[in-house]
Scaffold this motif. Structure first.
Motif, mmCIF file in Angstrom:
data_model
loop_
_atom_site.group_PDB
_atom_site.id
_atom_site.type_symbol
_atom_site.label_atom_id
_atom_site.label_comp_id
_atom_site.label_asym_id
_atom_site.label_seq_id
_atom_site.Cartn_x
_atom_site.Cartn_y
_atom_site.Cartn_z
ATOM 1 N N ARG A 28 0.846 -1.176 -0.012
ATOM 2 C CA ARG A 28 0.085 -0.115 -0.175
ATOM 3 C C ARG A 28 0.782 1.275 0.007
ATOM 4 O O ARG A 28 0.456 2.067 -0.696
ATOM 5 N N GLN A 29 1.992 1.295 0.596
ATOM 6 C CA GLN A 29 2.889 2.472 0.759
ATOM 7 C C GLN A 29 3.726 2.529 -0.410
ATOM 8 O O GLN A 29 3.745 3.653 -0.794
ATOM 9 N N GLU A 31 2.657 1.591 -3.242
ATOM 10 C CA GLU A 31 1.639 2.022 -4.300
ATOM 11 C C GLU A 31 1.489 3.537 -4.250
ATOM 12 O O GLU A 31 1.609 4.623 -5.195
ATOM 13 N N LYS A 38 -1.068 -1.867 -6.654
ATOM 14 C CA LYS A 38 -0.940 -3.065 -5.835
ATOM 15 C C LYS A 38 -0.458 -4.274 -6.804
ATOM 16 O O LYS A 38 0.309 -4.971 -6.298
#
Length: 179
Positions: A28-29, A31, A38
């Motif tokens: 997530r980070q 991305e 993702k």
């Protein structure tokens, strides 16, 4: 290999150099940092592991870039796999020899510089297609990533003096600082 693989690898190097916390390495980070989806990040990481450009650290499980292998690819193959040629005049973000990382190190033969097209850019120059569509936005948020991407562009464009200087600077970033 896809162009987003190189963006991901350069971002991982940038994060490692900055001492990023382990939480920043989540999909997530990554991305948010790179603009790569993702699902494509996962596929990219798997491709890089398969070809030996990334290995997972035994203790943390975090991806670790094989800097020597990546450097070899960047210096010897990137201009053939992801070629680029300057195009029309646009506003954008300076790259290659015009980027701050190479400022004052190479003299240009003309007034026209290379830029990534960007609507908010303040510099006019010849358009250079970024390595991946989200690279300019990711570079704006991370100065070290910007340096690395600009150096890679200098190699991709293939002008001898700029490419040789970029190769030296990349080698310094990848090899000497990792010892």
């Amino acid at each position: 290999m896809k162009s987003q693989d190189i963006l991901l690898l350069l971002k991982l190097i940038s994060m490692e150099k900055s001492g990023a916390p382990e939480a920043d390495y989540s999909v997530r980070q990554l991305e948010a940092f790179t603009g790569i989806s993702k699902s494509e990040l996962s596929a990219s990481l798997n491709r890089c592991i398969r070809v030996g450009l990334v290995a997972r650290e035994h203790q943390t499980g975090l991806p670790k870039v094989n800097r020597k292998a990546l450097l070899g690819f960047l210096l010897n193959g990137i201009r053939y796999v992801f070629p680029v040629r300057p195009a029309e005049l646009v506003r954008g973000i300076p790259t290659s020899f015009a980027a701050p990382v190479m400022e004052g190190k190479v003299m240009s033969a003309g007034d026209t510089i290379n830029v990534w097209p960007d609507a908010t850019g303040k510099t006019k120059g010849q358009a250079i297609a970024p390595l991946f569509k989200s690279a300019p936005a990711a570079a704006k948020a991370d100065p070290k990533l910007y340096e690395l991407l600009a150096l890679v562009d200098a190699v991709r464009i293939g002008n001898v003096r700029e490419a040789q200087l970029a190769a030296q600077l990349l080698e310094k970033e990848f090899i000497y600082e990792s010892i």
